[in-house]
Design a protein around this motif. Structure first.
Motif, PDB file in Angstrom:
ATOM      1  N   TYR A   1      44.779  50.601  29.052  1.00 17.91           N
ATOM      2  CA  TYR A   1      43.434  49.994  28.878  1.00 17.91           C
ATOM      3  C   TYR A   1      43.266  48.470  29.244  1.00 17.91           C
ATOM      4  O   TYR A   1      42.261  48.178  29.955  1.00 17.91           O
ATOM      5  CB  TYR A   1      43.036  50.082  27.494  1.00 17.91           C
ATOM      6  N   ARG A   2      44.345  47.692  28.763  1.00 20.83           N
ATOM      7  CA  ARG A   2      44.083  46.187  28.946  1.00 20.83           C
ATOM      8  C   ARG A   2      44.556  45.967  30.515  1.00 20.83           C
ATOM      9  O   ARG A   2      43.531  44.982  30.981  1.00 20.83           O
ATOM     10  CB  ARG A   2      45.310  45.647  28.346  1.00 20.83           C
ATOM     11  N   VAL A   3      45.494  46.651  31.150  1.00 22.53           N
ATOM     12  CA  VAL A   3      45.355  46.342  32.557  1.00 22.53           C
ATOM     13  C   VAL A   3      44.108  46.730  33.546  1.00 22.53           C
ATOM     14  O   VAL A   3      43.637  46.131  34.178  1.00 22.53           O
ATOM     15  CB  VAL A   3      46.668  46.870  33.115  1.00 22.53           C
ATOM     16  N   LEU A   4      43.873  47.808  33.073  1.00 26.98           N
ATOM     17  CA  LEU A   4      42.482  48.542  33.790  1.00 26.98           C
ATOM     18  C   LEU A   4      41.270  47.715  33.512  1.00 26.98           C
ATOM     19  O   LEU A   4      40.490  47.600  34.534  1.00 26.98           O
ATOM     20  CB  LEU A   4      42.250  50.028  33.356  1.00 26.98           C
ATOM     21  N   SER A   5      41.184  47.295  32.560  1.00 22.53           N
ATOM     22  CA  SER A   5      39.947  46.396  32.039  1.00 22.53           C
ATOM     23  C   SER A   5      40.031  45.059  32.794  1.00 22.53           C
ATOM     24  O   SER A   5      38.864  44.432  33.305  1.00 22.53           O
ATOM     25  CB  SER A   5      40.079  46.242  30.643  1.00 22.53           C
ATOM     26  N   ALA A   6      41.184  44.361  33.016  1.00 23.16           N
ATOM     27  CA  ALA A   6      41.402  43.221  33.682  1.00 23.16           C
ATOM     28  C   ALA A   6      41.031  43.524  35.268  1.00 23.16           C
ATOM     29  O   ALA A   6      40.489  42.483  35.668  1.00 23.16           O
ATOM     30  CB  ALA A   6      42.635  42.707  33.551  1.00 23.16           C
ATOM     31  N   HIS A   7      41.233  44.642  35.638  1.00 17.47           N
ATOM     32  CA  HIS A   7      41.024  44.968  37.037  1.00 17.47           C
ATOM     33  C   HIS A   7      39.783  45.298  37.456  1.00 17.47           C
ATOM     34  O   HIS A   7      39.104  45.298  38.625  1.00 17.47           O
ATOM     35  CB  HIS A   7      41.931  45.602  37.744  1.00 17.47           C
ATOM     36  N   LEU A   8      39.324  45.959  36.431  1.00 17.21           N
ATOM     37  CA  LEU A   8      37.687  46.583  36.415  1.00 17.21           C
ATOM     38  C   LEU A   8      36.624  45.988  35.501  1.00 17.21           C
ATOM     39  O   LEU A   8      36.571  46.797  34.602  1.00 17.21           O
ATOM     40  CB  LEU A   8      37.725  47.915  36.219  1.00 17.21           C
ATOM     41  N   PRO A   9      36.232  44.664  35.586  1.00 19.81           N
ATOM     42  CA  PRO A   9      35.595  43.931  34.297  1.00 19.81           C
ATOM     43  C   PRO A   9      34.345  44.657  34.043  1.00 19.81           C
ATOM     44  O   PRO A   9      34.113  44.493  33.069  1.00 19.81           O
ATOM     45  CB  PRO A   9      35.262  42.681  34.899  1.00 19.81           C
ATOM     46  N   GLN A  10      33.631  45.438  34.948  1.00 21.50           N
ATOM     47  CA  GLN A  10      32.497  46.073  34.670  1.00 21.50           C
ATOM     48  C   GLN A  10      32.658  47.614  33.981  1.00 21.50           C
ATOM     49  O   GLN A  10      31.679  48.100  33.435  1.00 21.50           O
ATOM     50  CB  GLN A  10      31.705  46.236  35.799  1.00 21.50           C
ATOM     51  N   TRP A  11      33.910  47.816  33.740  1.00 22.95           N
ATOM     52  CA  TRP A  11      34.335  49.387  33.289  1.00 22.95           C
ATOM     53  C   TRP A  11      34.190  49.513  31.908  1.00 22.95           C
ATOM     54  O   TRP A  11      34.978  48.585  31.299  1.00 22.95           O
ATOM     55  CB  TRP A  11      35.448  49.714  34.039  1.00 22.95           C
ATOM     56  N   GLN A  12      33.837  50.446  31.287  1.00 19.73           N
ATOM     57  CA  GLN A  12      33.645  50.690  29.950  1.00 19.73           C
ATOM     58  C   GLN A  12      33.815  52.120  29.571  1.00 19.73           C
ATOM     59  O   GLN A  12      32.944  52.902  29.533  1.00 19.73           O
ATOM     60  CB  GLN A  12      32.666  50.019  29.166  1.00 19.73           C
ATOM     61  N   PRO A  13      35.149  52.432  29.228  1.00 13.74           N
ATOM     62  CA  PRO A  13      35.247  53.875  28.688  1.00 13.74           C
ATOM     63  C   PRO A  13      34.451  54.195  27.509  1.00 13.74           C
ATOM     64  O   PRO A  13      34.170  53.332  26.707  1.00 13.74           O
ATOM     65  CB  PRO A  13      36.668  54.302  28.785  1.00 13.74           C
ATOM     66  N   ALA A  14      34.035  55.837  27.315  1.00  8.92           N
ATOM     67  CA  ALA A  14      33.504  55.921  25.864  1.00  8.92           C
ATOM     68  C   ALA A  14      34.619  55.766  24.673  1.00  8.92           C
ATOM     69  O   ALA A  14      34.092  55.474  23.693  1.00  8.92           O
ATOM     70  CB  ALA A  14      33.018  57.360  26.201  1.00  8.92           C
ATOM     71  N   GLY A  15      35.828  55.959  25.114  1.00 11.09           N
ATOM     72  CA  GLY A  15      36.803  55.900  24.085  1.00 11.09           C
ATOM     73  C   GLY A  15      37.936  55.959  24.637  1.00 11.09           C
ATOM     74  O   GLY A  15      38.458  56.302  25.718  1.00 11.09           O
TER      75      GLY A  15
END
Length: 200
Positions: A99-113
């Motif tokens: 989650y941390r790595v994907l969030s850093a690479h996809l700043p606009q992405w927000q999973p539901a959970g």
């Protein structure tokens, strides 16, 4: 477990180049539909990192700088990764990392959970000496006959994690029970802590 009650969910796995923070070299996203991994609509990407793959990382996953030389950079594929994941739930083993790595690479992405199969395994199998992916595969013996690739590649690890999630989910009566056991505090989808009643 009634799998038809599940929201959209992708089991994800990422492999990095060994630097800190890591550059991505491989991403896999495998949907679970009707209680089964759906390889027909899965996504898998190799990407050339900005910084070279370290020798240690290359030994783990086998993705050398030579293998990745002609692969697209992250900027070329990030739109496709984001589009596939959308706002669905994700699941991963030791999910904080993915989650941390994907969030850093996809700043606009927000999973539901975010479902963490490591956290879920500790709740489901409380007496195991280890909770690594290898230890859980040995303990739960999920069917990996259709797993693509090999261990430590994102596609294989996502498939193995998906099968473990499905196996463990059968121990829970509802999606809500699963979430309560599997979502780490502070990550998207975590149940709200019950508030203590106050005098005011």
């Amino acid at each position: 477990m009634n799998f038809s009650s599940w929201p959209a969910l992708f089991v994800v796995d990422v492999e990095g180049n060994g630097t800190n923070p890591p550059d991505l070299v491989e991403v896999a996203a495998l949907p679970i539909r009707d209680g089964k991994p759906d390889k027909s609509t899965a996504g898998a990407w190799l990407t050339k990192p900005k910084w070279p793959v370290t020798p240690f990382a290359a030994r783990v996953h086998g993705l050398t700088n030579q293998v990745l030389e002609d692969k697209p950079g992250w900027e070329e594929i990030k739109g496709a990764v984001h589009e596939l994941l959308g706002t669905a739930w994700i699941a991963a083993h030791n999910a904080h990392v993915d989650y941390r790595v994907l969030s850093a690479h996809l700043p606009q992405w927000q999973p539901a959970g975010v479902i963490d199969t490591l956290r879920l395994a500790k709740a489901t199998y409380p007496d195991l000496p280890k909770y690594s992916l290898d230890a859980l595969i040995q303990h739960a013996t999920p069917d990996l006959s259709q797993a693509p690739g090999q261990r430590h590649r994102a596609t294989f690890d996502a498939y193995a994690t998906a099968q473990l999630l499905i196996t463990m989910a059968d121990r829970y009566e509802s999606w809500e029970q699963l979430v309560a056991a599997a979502v780490p505090p502070g990550l998207p989808g975590a149940p709200e802590p019950e508030q203590e009643p106050t005098l005011w």
